[in-house]
Motif scaffolding. Structure first.
Motif, PDB file in Angstrom:
ATOM      1  N   CYS A  46       1.383  -0.648  -0.083  1.00 35.53           N
ATOM      2  CA  CYS A  46       0.257  -0.053   0.350  1.00 35.53           C
ATOM      3  C   CYS A  46       1.062   1.224  -0.251  1.00 35.53           C
ATOM      4  O   CYS A  46       2.388   1.043  -0.136  1.00 35.53           O
ATOM      5  CB  CYS A  46      -0.702  -0.105   1.076  1.00 35.53           C
ATOM      6  SG  CYS A  46       0.345   0.467   2.593  1.00 35.53           S
ATOM      7  N   PRO A  47       0.340   2.679  -0.141  1.00 40.45           N
ATOM      8  CA  PRO A  47       0.666   3.403  -0.613  1.00 40.45           C
ATOM      9  C   PRO A  47       1.858   3.338   1.408  1.00 40.45           C
ATOM     10  O   PRO A  47       3.793   4.461   1.002  1.00 40.45           O
ATOM     11  CB  PRO A  47      -0.277   4.492  -0.264  1.00 40.45           C
ATOM     12  CG  PRO A  47      -0.703   4.474  -0.911  1.00 40.45           C
ATOM     13  CD  PRO A  47      -0.669   3.124  -0.776  1.00 40.45           C
ATOM     14  N   ALA A  48       1.537   3.376   2.181  1.00 40.47           N
ATOM     15  CA  ALA A  48       2.711   3.713   3.567  1.00 40.47           C
ATOM     16  C   ALA A  48       3.696   2.835   2.973  1.00 40.47           C
ATOM     17  O   ALA A  48       4.716   3.373   3.768  1.00 40.47           O
ATOM     18  CB  ALA A  48       1.470   3.188   4.835  1.00 40.47           C
ATOM     19  N   LEU A  49       3.101   1.536   3.244  1.00 39.43           N
ATOM     20  CA  LEU A  49       4.161   0.452   2.918  1.00 39.43           C
ATOM     21  C   LEU A  49       5.583   1.122   2.634  1.00 39.43           C
ATOM     22  O   LEU A  49       6.839   0.356   2.335  1.00 39.43           O
ATOM     23  CB  LEU A  49       3.149  -0.841   3.428  1.00 39.43           C
ATOM     24  CG  LEU A  49       4.887  -1.872   3.412  1.00 39.43           C
ATOM     25  CD1 LEU A  49       5.435  -2.117   4.153  1.00 39.43           C
ATOM     26  CD2 LEU A  49       3.428  -3.501   2.632  1.00 39.43           C
ATOM     27  N   ARG A  50       4.529   1.004   0.904  1.00 36.19           N
ATOM     28  CA  ARG A  50       5.468   1.380  -0.235  1.00 36.19           C
ATOM     29  C   ARG A  50       6.868   2.308   0.613  1.00 36.19           C
ATOM     30  O   ARG A  50       8.222   2.676   0.541  1.00 36.19           O
ATOM     31  CB  ARG A  50       5.151   1.949  -1.088  1.00 36.19           C
ATOM     32  CG  ARG A  50       5.638   1.843  -2.333  1.00 36.19           C
ATOM     33  CD  ARG A  50       5.066   2.559  -3.251  1.00 36.19           C
ATOM     34  NE  ARG A  50       5.914   2.233  -4.936  1.00 36.19           N
ATOM     35  CZ  ARG A  50       5.625   2.940  -5.925  1.00 36.19           C
ATOM     36  NH1 ARG A  50       4.430   3.015  -6.322  1.00 36.19           N
ATOM     37  NH2 ARG A  50       6.748   3.350  -7.166  1.00 36.19           N
ATOM     38  N   LYS A  51       6.126   3.805   1.109  1.00 34.80           N
ATOM     39  CA  LYS A  51       7.077   4.825   1.806  1.00 34.80           C
ATOM     40  C   LYS A  51       7.963   4.025   2.897  1.00 34.80           C
ATOM     41  O   LYS A  51       9.231   4.674   2.680  1.00 34.80           O
ATOM     42  CB  LYS A  51       5.997   5.874   2.114  1.00 34.80           C
ATOM     43  CG  LYS A  51       7.137   6.809   2.116  1.00 34.80           C
ATOM     44  CD  LYS A  51       6.316   8.095   3.438  1.00 34.80           C
ATOM     45  CE  LYS A  51       6.459   9.427   3.966  1.00 34.80           C
ATOM     46  NZ  LYS A  51       8.144   9.138   4.026  1.00 34.80           N
ATOM     47  N   GLU A  52       7.962   3.822   3.381  1.00 35.25           N
ATOM     48  CA  GLU A  52       8.907   2.444   4.704  1.00 35.25           C
ATOM     49  C   GLU A  52       9.596   1.990   4.306  1.00 35.25           C
ATOM     50  O   GLU A  52      10.588   2.077   4.622  1.00 35.25           O
ATOM     51  CB  GLU A  52       7.447   2.065   5.778  1.00 35.25           C
ATOM     52  CG  GLU A  52       6.281   2.707   6.444  1.00 35.25           C
ATOM     53  CD  GLU A  52       5.755   1.855   6.940  1.00 35.25           C
ATOM     54  OE1 GLU A  52       5.928   0.548   7.014  1.00 35.25           O
ATOM     55  OE2 GLU A  52       5.054   2.444   8.423  1.00 35.25           O
ATOM     56  N   TRP A  53       8.972   1.608   3.108  1.00 38.17           N
ATOM     57  CA  TRP A  53      10.426   0.865   2.238  1.00 38.17           C
ATOM     58  C   TRP A  53      11.467   1.489   1.121  1.00 38.17           C
ATOM     59  O   TRP A  53      12.846   1.452   1.609  1.00 38.17           O
ATOM     60  CB  TRP A  53       9.202  -0.441   1.378  1.00 38.17           C
ATOM     61  CG  TRP A  53       9.350  -2.108   1.829  1.00 38.17           C
ATOM     62  CD1 TRP A  53       8.022  -2.301   2.244  1.00 38.17           C
ATOM     63  CD2 TRP A  53       9.945  -2.564   1.318  1.00 38.17           C
ATOM     64  NE1 TRP A  53       8.601  -3.889   2.648  1.00 38.17           N
ATOM     65  CE2 TRP A  53       9.903  -3.685   2.020  1.00 38.17           C
ATOM     66  CE3 TRP A  53      11.584  -3.505  -0.008  1.00 38.17           C
ATOM     67  CZ2 TRP A  53      10.139  -5.436   2.077  1.00 38.17           C
ATOM     68  CZ3 TRP A  53      12.384  -4.408  -0.202  1.00 38.17           C
ATOM     69  CH2 TRP A  53      11.012  -4.717   0.412  1.00 38.17           C
ATOM     70  N   ARG A  54      10.780   2.509   1.185  1.00 43.12           N
ATOM     71  CA  ARG A  54      11.408   3.775   0.567  1.00 43.12           C
ATOM     72  C   ARG A  54      13.191   4.373   1.404  1.00 43.12           C
ATOM     73  O   ARG A  54      14.264   4.515   1.414  1.00 43.12           O
ATOM     74  CB  ARG A  54      10.867   4.544  -0.485  1.00 43.12           C
ATOM     75  CG  ARG A  54      11.012   4.390  -2.074  1.00 43.12           C
ATOM     76  CD  ARG A  54      10.601   5.512  -2.682  1.00 43.12           C
ATOM     77  NE  ARG A  54       8.872   5.333  -2.326  1.00 43.12           N
ATOM     78  CZ  ARG A  54       7.765   6.171  -2.498  1.00 43.12           C
ATOM     79  NH1 ARG A  54       8.103   7.287  -3.307  1.00 43.12           N
ATOM     80  NH2 ARG A  54       6.071   5.629  -2.118  1.00 43.12           N
ATOM     81  N   ASP A  55      12.454   4.323   2.897  1.00 42.60           N
ATOM     82  CA  ASP A  55      12.576   5.301   3.153  1.00 42.60           C
ATOM     83  C   ASP A  55      13.905   4.389   4.608  1.00 42.60           C
ATOM     84  O   ASP A  55      15.116   4.701   4.929  1.00 42.60           O
ATOM     85  CB  ASP A  55      11.732   5.536   4.801  1.00 42.60           C
ATOM     86  CG  ASP A  55      11.219   7.202   4.026  1.00 42.60           C
ATOM     87  OD1 ASP A  55      11.631   7.232   2.323  1.00 42.60           O
ATOM     88  OD2 ASP A  55      10.286   7.484   4.530  1.00 42.60           O
ATOM     89  N   HIS A  56      13.146   3.076   4.506  1.00 39.97           N
ATOM     90  CA  HIS A  56      15.121   2.504   5.268  1.00 39.97           C
ATOM     91  C   HIS A  56      15.402   1.000   4.458  1.00 39.97           C
ATOM     92  O   HIS A  56      15.378  -0.278   5.448  1.00 39.97           O
ATOM     93  CB  HIS A  56      13.388   1.789   6.596  1.00 39.97           C
ATOM     94  CG  HIS A  56      12.669   2.725   7.146  1.00 39.97           C
ATOM     95  ND1 HIS A  56      13.892   3.596   7.767  1.00 39.97           N
ATOM     96  CD2 HIS A  56      11.602   3.128   6.992  1.00 39.97           C
ATOM     97  CE1 HIS A  56      12.962   4.233   8.485  1.00 39.97           C
ATOM     98  NE2 HIS A  56      11.546   3.925   7.856  1.00 39.97           N
ATOM     99  N   LYS A  57      14.797   0.043   3.161  1.00 45.08           N
ATOM    100  CA  LYS A  57      15.490  -0.497   2.775  1.00 45.08           C
ATOM    101  C   LYS A  57      16.971  -0.596   3.088  1.00 45.08           C
ATOM    102  O   LYS A  57      17.762   0.399   2.150  1.00 45.08           O
ATOM    103  CB  LYS A  57      14.797  -0.607   1.143  1.00 45.08           C
ATOM    104  CG  LYS A  57      15.610   0.104   0.687  1.00 45.08           C
ATOM    105  CD  LYS A  57      14.279   0.139  -0.852  1.00 45.08           C
ATOM    106  CE  LYS A  57      14.693   0.670  -2.158  1.00 45.08           C
ATOM    107  NZ  LYS A  57      14.251   2.411  -2.215  1.00 45.08           N
TER     108      LYS A  57
END
Length: 172
Positions: A46-57
């Motif tokens: 979802c958009p929130a999870l996608r942002k978290e992945w971008r910020d922390h991968k």
């Protein structure tokens, strides 16, 4: 579920900790991601999870994600916010509510696909199990930890084996 392609909601803590070291947390997260990919399964974001992945991968997760996107194995979804709304309206203010709201998007996403979450956040898991007493839909979701559940996830779940109750988000 044997032979079926499944969609997993994979928390950003897995992306962050998946690295090339043999540290148990790093290798567990990496093995989970590799198993999803090797099995031909999908990840749902979802958009929130996608942002978290971008910020922390991690670097490994960056390569894994690029490979999954190239294979069209990432489902970008926009789930409704039923669980978030339930938490806002039915969970008393306090630490549990704060923890649940922070990760409610994982449950909302999981309910939109195959109801399977991979996350190392045991604090959130405990809170969601508690909350499931008042919301049976939460109790239908499976939650796997890349460190403690790695062997079960990589063998039994992927082969369509029986899944014991302790993997569901329901009270003991």
């Amino acid at each position: 579920m044997t032979g079926a392609i499944m969609s997993f909601v994979i928390d950003a803590d897995i992306a962050r900790s998946s690295g090339m070291t043999e540290h148990p947390v790093s290798s567990g997260a990496r093995k989970l991601l590799e198993t999803v990919s090797a099995g031909g399964h999908k990840a749902a974001m979802c958009p929130a999870l996608r942002k978290e992945w971008r910020d922390h991968k991690s670097n490994f997760a960056t390569r894994w994600m690029a490979s999954m996107v190239a294979k069209k194995k990432i489902s970008f979804i926009a789930p409704d916010k039923k669980i978030k709304t339930y938490i806002e309206n039915h969970v008393p203010d306090g630490n549990d509510k704060e923890v649940a709201l922070k990760d409610s998007h994982l449950l909302d996403a999981a309910l939109s696909v195959d109801k399977i979450i991979a996350s190392n956040d045991e604090k959130a898991r405990v809170v969601f199990c508690k909350i499931s007493e008042g919301n049976g839909e939460i109790g239908t979701i499976l939650w796997f930890n890349a460190l403690t559940d790695r062997d079960f996830f990589c063998s039994t779940l992927m082969s369509g084996g029986f899944i014991p109750k302790n993997y569901y988000l329901c009270p003991d």
